[in-house]
Structures are given as C-alpha cells and as structure tokens.
Scaffold this motif. Structure first.
Motif, mmCIF file in Angstrom:
data_model
loop_
_atom_site.group_PDB
_atom_site.id
_atom_site.type_symbol
_atom_site.label_atom_id
_atom_site.label_comp_id
_atom_site.label_asym_id
_atom_site.label_seq_id
_atom_site.Cartn_x
_atom_site.Cartn_y
_atom_site.Cartn_z
ATOM 1 N N ILE A 129 31.299 -18.578 -24.467
ATOM 2 C CA ILE A 129 32.299 -17.744 -25.131
ATOM 3 C C ILE A 129 32.200 -16.276 -24.714
ATOM 4 N N GLU A 130 33.357 -15.671 -24.527
ATOM 5 C CA GLU A 130 33.456 -14.226 -24.349
ATOM 6 C C GLU A 130 34.463 -13.763 -25.391
ATOM 7 N N PHE A 131 34.019 -12.905 -26.298
ATOM 8 C CA PHE A 131 34.866 -12.419 -27.391
ATOM 9 C C PHE A 131 35.031 -10.914 -27.210
ATOM 10 N N TYR A 132 36.245 -10.502 -26.849
ATOM 11 C CA TYR A 132 36.556 -9.094 -26.618
ATOM 12 C C TYR A 132 37.257 -8.551 -27.858
ATOM 13 N N HIS A 133 36.679 -7.542 -28.471
ATOM 14 C CA HIS A 133 37.264 -6.930 -29.663
ATOM 15 C C HIS A 133 37.489 -5.457 -29.355
ATOM 16 N N ASP A 134 38.698 -4.981 -29.565
ATOM 17 C CA ASP A 134 39.005 -3.612 -29.174
ATOM 18 C C ASP A 134 38.145 -2.569 -29.889
ATOM 19 N N LYS A 135 37.679 -2.873 -31.076
ATOM 20 C CA LYS A 135 36.822 -1.923 -31.798
ATOM 21 C C LYS A 135 35.339 -2.272 -31.687
ATOM 22 N N GLY A 136 35.022 -3.556 -31.636
ATOM 23 C CA GLY A 136 33.625 -3.991 -31.629
ATOM 24 C C GLY A 136 33.026 -4.230 -30.249
ATOM 25 N N GLY A 137 33.865 -4.271 -29.218
ATOM 26 C CA GLY A 137 33.353 -4.485 -27.868
ATOM 27 C C GLY A 137 33.297 -5.954 -27.492
ATOM 28 N N LEU A 138 32.428 -6.258 -26.544
ATOM 29 C CA LEU A 138 32.301 -7.600 -25.999
ATOM 30 C C LEU A 138 31.096 -8.314 -26.602
ATOM 31 N N MET A 139 31.299 -9.567 -26.985
ATOM 32 C CA MET A 139 30.205 -10.407 -27.464
ATOM 33 C C MET A 139 30.214 -11.678 -26.617
ATOM 34 N N THR A 140 29.046 -12.014 -26.054
ATOM 35 C CA THR A 140 28.958 -13.196 -25.187
ATOM 36 C C THR A 140 27.966 -14.231 -25.699
ATOM 37 N N SER A 141 27.340 -13.978 -26.826
ATOM 38 C CA SER A 141 26.409 -14.941 -27.405
ATOM 39 C C SER A 141 27.125 -15.732 -28.493
ATOM 40 N N LYS A 142 27.221 -17.031 -28.278
ATOM 41 C CA LYS A 142 27.871 -17.901 -29.267
ATOM 42 C C LYS A 142 27.162 -17.790 -30.614
ATOM 43 N N LYS B 97 38.334 -29.999 -21.818
ATOM 44 C CA LYS B 97 37.291 -30.614 -20.997
ATOM 45 C C LYS B 97 36.835 -31.882 -21.709
ATOM 46 N N ASN B 98 36.861 -32.996 -20.993
ATOM 47 C CA ASN B 98 36.475 -34.289 -21.575
ATOM 48 C C ASN B 98 37.255 -34.580 -22.859
ATOM 49 N N ASP B 99 38.568 -34.329 -22.815
ATOM 50 C CA ASP B 99 39.473 -34.561 -23.952
ATOM 51 C C ASP B 99 39.135 -33.733 -25.184
ATOM 52 N N LYS B 100 38.443 -32.621 -25.010
ATOM 53 C CA LYS B 100 38.050 -31.766 -26.130
ATOM 54 C C LYS B 100 38.507 -30.331 -25.847
ATOM 55 N N TRP B 101 39.235 -29.749 -26.801
ATOM 56 C CA TRP B 101 39.683 -28.368 -26.681
ATOM 57 C C TRP B 101 38.611 -27.429 -27.219
ATOM 58 N N GLN B 102 38.309 -26.386 -26.450
ATOM 59 C CA GLN B 102 37.356 -25.368 -26.890
ATOM 60 C C GLN B 102 37.891 -23.983 -26.562
ATOM 61 N N ILE B 103 37.481 -23.026 -27.374
ATOM 62 C CA ILE B 103 37.819 -21.625 -27.144
ATOM 63 C C ILE B 103 36.779 -21.049 -26.187
ATOM 64 N N THR B 104 37.262 -20.496 -25.061
ATOM 65 C CA THR B 104 36.345 -19.918 -24.084
ATOM 66 C C THR B 104 36.408 -18.393 -24.056
ATOM 67 N N ARG B 105 37.565 -17.817 -24.347
ATOM 68 C CA ARG B 105 37.749 -16.370 -24.341
ATOM 69 C C ARG B 105 38.663 -15.993 -25.503
ATOM 70 N N VAL B 106 38.371 -14.840 -26.097
ATOM 71 C CA VAL B 106 39.217 -14.298 -27.157
ATOM 72 C C VAL B 106 39.394 -12.811 -26.901
ATOM 73 N N VAL B 107 40.614 -12.323 -27.048
ATOM 74 C CA VAL B 107 40.874 -10.892 -27.063
ATOM 75 C C VAL B 107 41.508 -10.619 -28.420
ATOM 76 N N SER B 108 40.844 -9.768 -29.201
ATOM 77 C CA SER B 108 41.323 -9.441 -30.541
ATOM 78 C C SER B 108 41.658 -7.951 -30.593
ATOM 79 N N LEU B 109 42.934 -7.656 -30.833
ATOM 80 C CA LEU B 109 43.411 -6.275 -30.810
ATOM 81 C C LEU B 109 43.878 -5.857 -32.201
ATOM 82 N N HIS B 110 43.448 -4.689 -32.637
ATOM 83 C CA HIS B 110 43.829 -4.201 -33.967
ATOM 84 C C HIS B 110 44.531 -2.867 -33.883
#
Length: 160
Positions: A70-83, A147-160
C-alpha cells in the motif's frame, strides 16, 4: 528499480487523471459514462465493502482489502507505505470517531489494463465530536488491483 518504476507510473497516472478531470470540468456539460458498467458496479461494491469495514472498525476486513504494498498519499499527512502503520493510525484516529460518507453520483471508474481499476470520487467525513459541522466534500483516488480474483487497494490519494 522496480519500486521506482512503480512510483513513477503511479505519479504519471495521477497527473493524467487530474488533468482529465480538470479538462472535463472546463466543458459546459460533462456527463460521466462508465466504459464498463460491470467494472463500475464492482468497484462501487468494493468501495462499499471497504468503507463499511472502515466505519465499523472491522480491522481484519480492512487489512484484507489493503495490499501489502500500500501507498497512501494524504495531502496533509504525507505518504504512508506501511500497511500496519496505516491500520494502526485508522484504529487510533478513526475508529468510533469518524464516519465516511460517499457523495452520491460522484464516482468515476476507469479500467487499468492488466491490473485493475482507478476510482475517483468525492466523499465527506463526519467527525462525531463535531457533528454539527459537516465536512466539505473531498476528492479521492483509489487504485484497485485484481489479483487471483481478489480486489485490493494498492494506492490511495486523499485530498482535503
């Protein structure tokens, strides 16, 4: 090198999506029509499944939906890459305190060939401590991988 290419691809994808959105907003009458109604309905369903788990603090379900990479990009909190760090932050700061509400009719879904889909939309968050002051709608971008018939979230961009 692989991570660099993945990050560069993701950055390019975000630029393309934001540019397309801005371009569409400059036209007088823009009406979104999904390229695939089936994919659109699937991603809306997955959005619902994920945010039901988010709103009810079902941490196991959230963990299952987030990809390990996972890569979670938050405009105020920055980038988080640890699930695990992301799940810990949600548990500490969101559970029982905030509810997410999707803005009806705001979601657009586009296929990503050989990978999955990108979801773009608007949502609001209700802070239960400040429920008299609803948040304004905020934009989000979610990259879904099939992947393997399973949907997963890999990247998020959250803008406020």
């Amino acid at each position: 090198m692989k991570k660099y290419i993945s990050s560069a691809f993701f950055a390019l994808l975000v630029i393309i999506v934001v540019s397309a959105t801005v371009s569409a907003q400059n036209k007088e009458a823009y009406t979104y029509k999904p390229q695939s109604v089936e994919l659109y309905n699937t991603i809306l369903h997955m959005d619902s499944v994920y945010f039901n788990a988010y709103n009810t603090c079902d941490m196991d379900k959230q963990a299952a939906i987030y990809a390990d990479s996972i890569e979670f990009y938050h405009d105020k909190g920055g980038l988080m890459t640890s699930k695990q760090a992301l799940l810990d932050a949600i548990k500490k700061n969101i559970c029982g305190k905030v509810t997410r509400v999707l803005v009806k009719g705001s979601v657009e879904v586009y296929p990503i060939a050989g990978f999955g889909a990108v979801e773009i939309g608007l949502h609001q968050f209700i802070n239960h401590a400040e429920s008299e002051t609803p948040s304004k709608p905020d934009k989000f971008i979610v990259i879904w991988r099939l992947k393997n018939d399973k949907w997963q979230i890999t990247r998020v961009v959250s803008l406020h």
